[in-house]
Design a protein around this motif. Structure first.
Motif, PDB file in Angstrom:
ATOM      1  N   ASP A   1     -83.536  54.035  11.585  1.00  0.00           N
ATOM      2  CA  ASP A   1     -84.798  53.884  12.314  1.00  0.00           C
ATOM      3  C   ASP A   1     -85.733  55.063  12.106  1.00  0.00           C
ATOM      4  OD1 ASP A   1     -86.280  52.123  14.170  1.00  0.00           O
ATOM      5  OD2 ASP A   1     -86.220  53.905  15.464  1.00  0.00           O
ATOM      6  N   ALA A   2     -85.199  56.229  11.790  1.00  0.00           N
ATOM      7  CA  ALA A   2     -86.062  57.369  11.476  1.00  0.00           C
ATOM      8  C   ALA A   2     -86.855  57.086  10.201  1.00  0.00           C
ATOM      9  CB  ALA A   2     -85.232  58.643  11.330  1.00  0.00           C
ATOM     10  N   LEU A   3     -86.207  56.429   9.234  1.00  0.00           N
ATOM     11  CA  LEU A   3     -86.906  56.031   8.013  1.00  0.00           C
ATOM     12  C   LEU A   3     -87.995  55.010   8.340  1.00  0.00           C
ATOM     13  CD1 LEU A   3     -87.285  55.943   4.950  1.00  0.00           C
ATOM     14  CD2 LEU A   3     -85.376  54.322   4.834  1.00  0.00           C
ATOM     15  N   ARG A   4     -87.671  54.064   9.223  1.00  0.00           N
ATOM     16  CA  ARG A   4     -88.677  53.075   9.629  1.00  0.00           C
ATOM     17  C   ARG A   4     -89.873  53.768  10.277  1.00  0.00           C
ATOM     18  NH1 ARG A   4     -85.642  50.238  12.226  1.00  0.00           N
ATOM     19  NH2 ARG A   4     -85.369  48.557  10.717  1.00  0.00           N
ATOM     20  N   ALA A   5     -89.616  54.707  11.143  1.00  0.00           N
ATOM     21  CA  ALA A   5     -90.709  55.420  11.821  1.00  0.00           C
ATOM     22  C   ALA A   5     -91.571  56.172  10.814  1.00  0.00           C
ATOM     23  CB  ALA A   5     -90.142  56.372  12.869  1.00  0.00           C
ATOM     24  N   ALA A   6     -90.932  56.841   9.851  1.00  0.00           N
ATOM     25  CA  ALA A   6     -91.691  57.579   8.835  1.00  0.00           C
ATOM     26  C   ALA A   6     -92.500  56.632   7.962  1.00  0.00           C
ATOM     27  CB  ALA A   6     -90.736  58.409   7.985  1.00  0.00           C
ATOM     28  N   TYR A   7     -91.921  55.485   7.635  1.00  0.00           N
ATOM     29  CA  TYR A   7     -92.617  54.479   6.822  1.00  0.00           C
ATOM     30  C   TYR A   7     -93.831  53.941   7.569  1.00  0.00           C
ATOM     31  CZ  TYR A   7     -92.965  50.409   3.680  1.00  0.00           C
ATOM     32  OH  TYR A   7     -93.390  49.453   2.779  1.00  0.00           O
ATOM     33  N   LEU A   8     -93.672  53.733   8.859  1.00  0.00           N
ATOM     34  CA  LEU A   8     -94.794  53.299   9.683  1.00  0.00           C
ATOM     35  C   LEU A   8     -95.875  54.376   9.757  1.00  0.00           C
ATOM     36  CD1 LEU A   8     -93.225  51.389  12.710  1.00  0.00           C
ATOM     37  CD2 LEU A   8     -95.149  50.614  11.307  1.00  0.00           C
ATOM     38  N   GLU A   9     -95.483  55.616   9.969  1.00  0.00           N
ATOM     39  CA  GLU A   9     -96.450  56.717  10.043  1.00  0.00           C
ATOM     40  C   GLU A   9     -97.288  56.773   8.767  1.00  0.00           C
ATOM     41  OE1 GLU A   9     -97.157  58.739  12.486  1.00  0.00           O
ATOM     42  OE2 GLU A   9     -95.394  59.118  13.728  1.00  0.00           O
ATOM     43  N   ARG A  10     -96.638  56.665   7.619  1.00  0.00           N
ATOM     44  CA  ARG A  10     -97.363  56.744   6.360  1.00  0.00           C
ATOM     45  C   ARG A  10     -98.259  55.518   6.160  1.00  0.00           C
ATOM     46  NH1 ARG A  10    -100.594  59.065   3.280  1.00  0.00           N
ATOM     47  NH2 ARG A  10    -100.458  58.548   1.065  1.00  0.00           N
TER      48      ARG A  10
END
Length: 398
Positions: free
Chosen positions: A330-339
């Motif tokens: 989910d940290a990857l998902r959050a970073a992907y969303l941020e970008r």
């Protein structure tokens, strides 16, 4: 980040993935033939929809796309299931009651068995009779509760996956038939858009768009890149902009009545690809996270797509109709969303007319041949809200 007034924040799902396969659908048969895991009751949306809408509203995600499963509401040709009609009307009303505006898709990869057995979207006759009647019926039956339409999911991808691939029924592996279906489905989607506009709600397309890049200048590479572009980009753009449908291998079809059929040019973005030595390969090639589905997780492809659409369709309002990543991280998902959100904001600042951002998906659901093994949700199937949801909440609340 500050967002334009009226910018739409939403999520997307489909009936088959959230409610499970309909017994009268070709996907039900596909599962029982061992071609895909059994979907069961999906993620429970059929009974938990009011709870889900309340959660989305609390997150500031006040638009939600769902599909009305054709095989549920018309399990036999000409016979409508009134209990299912009431079920979908209750879902749409619950969304409105929660402050969530429902968007409806009519075809999301699955078909009624009777329509599939009649050939599906392989013929003019099926498109202009069965499909056209269904579109009329849906508009008349649900139009008072629908606040937006996305008639056909991934118009350009379905023909390839179902008729030139093996993962979606009928799985024939027939590239020539895929070309025919591509022509029919582009027309079917745009014709539906024109009809659904009459309800007074906006209509968006959903094209599966990818950034494509040549890694060498060999003739075979440029030829393959051109072919991919002709399949995934040019038909939709040409019909919307010029009223001319150009499908590789077919004669152009002039349909000036379908120019501007969509109020919003909507698309999904998941992956980018390159061509080297005449063959497709993953992009970018350097080390980086990969999706369990098999592509590289690369948010910057979204920027390439937004800017190309702005160039090809100047002045056309654009909708990011699906953006998400299947991952247990989910940290990857959050970073992907941020970008992705930063890219969207930069594009807006540069004058690109983007009207909304729909995340795929809200609650983890059935991911076709991958079953429940690929997690796309900001909420898990037990309805635990993941930290990545806070990224969307923060921006939607601006």
């Amino acid at each position: 980040m500050q967002w334009p007034d009226g910018f739409m924040w939403g999520t997307g799902a489909s009936s088959n993935q959230a409610e499970g396969a309909a017994p009268a659908s070709n996907w039900w048969d596909w599962e029982r033939a061992g071609k895909a895991p059994v979907s069961g009751d999906g993620n429970g949306f059929a009974t938990r929809y009011a709870e889900d809408f309340a959660t989305l509203a609390a997150l500031g995600l006040d638009h939600h796309r769902l599909s009305i499963e054709w095989a549920r509401v018309e399990p036999e040709e000409g016979v409508h299931d009134e209990a299912m009609v009431a079920h979908y009307r209750a879902i749409l009303q619950a969304a409105l009651d929660a402050g969530v505006e429902p968007w409806v898709t009519l075809h999301h990869f699955t078909l009624p068995r009777w329509f599939a057995e009649a050939g599906g979207f392989t013929t003019d006759e099926n498109r202009t009779t069965h499909w056209a009647r269904h579109v009329d019926w849906v508009a008349d039956t649900f139009g008072d509760l629908v606040r937006g339409w996305k008639p056909v999911n991934e118009v350009n991808f379905y023909p390839v996956a179902a008729y030139a691939g093996l993962n979606i029924p009928p799985g024939l592996g027939d590239p020539e038939l895929a070309v025919v279906v591509s022509e029919q489905l582009h027309l079917a989607a745009a014709e539906a858009a024109v009809r659904l506009k009459q309800t007074g709600a906006p209509v968006s397309s959903i094209f599966a768009l990818m950034h494509l890049e040549a890694l060498d200048d060999k003739p075979e590479t440029l030829a393959e890149l051109s072919k991919l572009d002709d399949v995934h980009w040019q038909p939709g753009v040409g019909l919307q902009r010029d009223g001319v449908l150009r499908i590789r291998g077919r004669e152009p079809i002039e349909r000036p009545d379908l120019a501007g059929a969509y109020d919003l040019y909507g698309f999904s973005y998941y992956a980018s690809f390159a061509v080297r030595d005449g063959a497709m390969t993953l992009f970018p090639e350097e080390d980086g996270p990969s999706s369990p589905i098999g592509y590289k997780i690369w948010a910057d492809g979204l920027d390439r797509i937004l800017r190309r659409l702005h160039e090809l369709l100047p002045g056309q309002p654009i909708l990011i109709a699906e953006y998400g990543v299947g991952t247990p991280d989910d940290a990857l998902r959050a970073a992907y969303l941020e970008r992705g959100l930063a890219i969207t904001h930069e594009a807006l600042a540069d004058g690109i007319d983007i009207r909304g951002f729909f995340h795929w998906t809200a609650v983890d659901n059935y991911e076709w041949i991958h079953g429940y093994d690929v997690e796309f949700g900001i909420i898990d199937r037990d309805r635990n809200i993941r930290p990545s949801a806070q990224v969307l909440k923060r921006e939607a609340r601006q």
